[in-house]
Design an enzyme around this catalytic site. Sequence first.
Site, PDB file in Angstrom:
ATOM      1  N   ASP A 209       0.830  -1.200   0.000  1.00 17.48           N
ATOM      2  CA  ASP A 209       0.000   0.000   0.000  1.00 17.48           C
ATOM      3  C   ASP A 209       0.874   1.264   0.000  1.00 17.48           C
ATOM      4  OD1 ASP A 209      -2.852   0.927   0.494  1.00 17.48           O
ATOM      5  OD2 ASP A 209      -1.878   1.908   2.180  1.00 17.48           O
ATOM      6  N   GLU A 271       1.695  -0.581  -5.015  1.00 13.99           N
ATOM      7  CA  GLU A 271       0.644   0.393  -5.289  1.00 13.99           C
ATOM      8  C   GLU A 271       1.310   1.764  -5.220  1.00 13.99           C
ATOM      9  OE1 GLU A 271      -3.271   2.715  -3.781  1.00 13.99           O
ATOM     10  OE2 GLU A 271      -1.499   2.377  -2.560  1.00 13.99           O
TER      11      GLU A 271
HETATM   12  C1  GLC Z   1      -4.150   2.975  -0.574  1.00 16.59           C
HETATM   13  C2  GLC Z   1      -5.413   2.174  -0.508  1.00 16.59           C
HETATM   14  C3  GLC Z   1      -6.524   3.069  -0.094  1.00 16.59           C
HETATM   15  C4  GLC Z   1      -6.187   3.655   1.268  1.00 16.59           C
HETATM   16  C5  GLC Z   1      -4.860   4.376   1.234  1.00 16.59           C
HETATM   17  C6  GLC Z   1      -4.348   4.671   2.610  1.00 16.59           C
HETATM   18  O1  GLC Z   1      -4.157   3.874  -1.604  1.00 16.59           O
HETATM   19  O2  GLC Z   1      -5.645   1.533  -1.714  1.00 16.59           O
HETATM   20  O3  GLC Z   1      -7.734   2.396  -0.042  1.00 16.59           O
HETATM   21  O4  GLC Z   1      -7.180   4.561   1.644  1.00 16.59           O
HETATM   22  O5  GLC Z   1      -3.869   3.582   0.641  1.00 16.59           O
HETATM   23  O6  GLC Z   1      -3.916   3.493   3.226  1.00 16.59           O
END
Ligand code: GLC
Length: 546
Positions: A209, A271
């Site tokens: 994440d 991500e």
């Molecule tokens: C990432 C997740 C999202 C979350 C953010 C903070 O982007 O996909 O859903 O709110 O991180 O953890």
Amino acid sequence: MGVAHGWWTEAVIYQIYPRSFADSDGDGIGDLPGITARLGHLAELGVDAVWLSPFYPSPQADAGYDVADYRDVDPLFGSLADADALIAEARAKGLKVIVDLVPNHTSSAHRWFRAAVTAAPGSPERARYVFRDGLGPDGATPPNDWQSVFGGPAWTRLVEPDGRPGQWYLHLFDTAQPDLNWDNPEIRAEFLDVLRFWLDRGVDGFRVDVAHGLIKQADLANWEEPQEILSGNEADKPRPPMWDQDGVHEIYRDWRQVLDSYDGARILVAEAWVEPAERIARYVRPDEMHQAFNFEYLLAAWTAPAQYAVITRSLEATDAVGAPTTWVLSNHDVIRHASRMGLSAQGGRPNGIGIGDPQPDAALGLRRARAATLLMLALPGSAYLFQGEELGLPEHTTLPDEARQDPTWERSGHTQRGRDGCRVPIPWEADAPSYGFGPTDASWLPQPPLWAEYALDRQQGVAGSTYETYRTALRLRREHGLGRGTLEWLSSGDETLIFRNAGLTVLTNFGTAAVPPPAGELLHSSAPLDADGRVPTDVTVWVRHS
Ligand code: GLC
């Protein structure tokens, strides 16, 4: 450069959002036993792996992306034994399991943050997070001008144990998600251990994440730009001091060594909302992560030139570092592509749709979404699906505002509706309570009545349904090895795209007039051909060339 090979280089990976997949106990929130009981659906659909969004103990301030304990399961979702059972059952069905890892921030309920709050400024407890004194004579001004991704300032001021206003802590997301200080070796050691904890339990990898956020520019320099939700850096602008700093890569090189010390191929997926493609490719260099989400692809407009450009750029950028390209159209942070593609403005990432906003054209959106999915699943590389897209599920665009749970809604002062519309529990059976989501009517976000027509049991065995269209595509993709093929463009005009991959010719018609299909045997199409056997607008066909 030689391209890496492994199960993941061509895998279709299905994202499960545990809150909304299947609820075994009827409390209206999905859980791990619910998922385990429904894994047969995924084997039947024909995906290779599942990625589970967080199920760890959490106050759920951001639907579990606020983790209070990285080594356990929240009672909402079950227990560690349930996680073990899920992993075992997935393995028995031939599915790999990827879990979510949230290293940028913890929950404010994490034992470390609780300790930091009661410890003194300058203490080792505070050094795990990003604490600073405020500016101005009384320290009442935040240490810098950074904005939270969810809206409002990225700093919150503590009340010190003696009752006086005290230091500020950084949170790029919600107040309840304090950012960790990754310059601190203790944090690095802790996460290496968390990786081992889940690898020892048999997981096949981690979705990381906010992978572009862990290291901040040392001087925490001001950045006057407001943060868009989940914004990375744009190609033509200077790099923001909180995203995509070069220091993050060292962390992933360390993690990779841990993964490589385990048997089988265990993977890391970044991500990272980072542009351009060359910049994201740095996360998947041979000694770092295995994959990164291709958000540039997700954001691209539905036109032949835009799709051609993003596909070409993506393949070139990952080829240059020997990594597989990945593709994604939907996830739990964006408007579902069956609705996004029915909006009048194409491309980009609108932040939620409310009752009073212009509504998507549902039929157009679904038609384009199916064409886009067939285009995506014919591309070489690995593809990500988000639960419910195989049903053609639209965004819930008329959710009552009082039902909203995404912190974005509150933090943005009710200007950004946020991401709840893609997170609504999914329909399995048209005539069951909560459309088969659980044994009762309870559903943590209300399901709209039109859910019945999208239910799995309405689509199974129905030729041409979205579900059967996905299933056929996944079978053919596997049979023909499309994921490990090589793309060769045959035509990239303004109206159509045509390419070859692994013995198939794939055509997508973006134009206004129907076009003849490529010569050969028609294997699959996202919608029926017209009466003259031509490919209508917004349709993709797969043809075995003769
Ligand atoms: C990432 C997740 C999202 C979350 C953010 C903070 O982007 O996909 O859903 O709110 O991180 O953890």
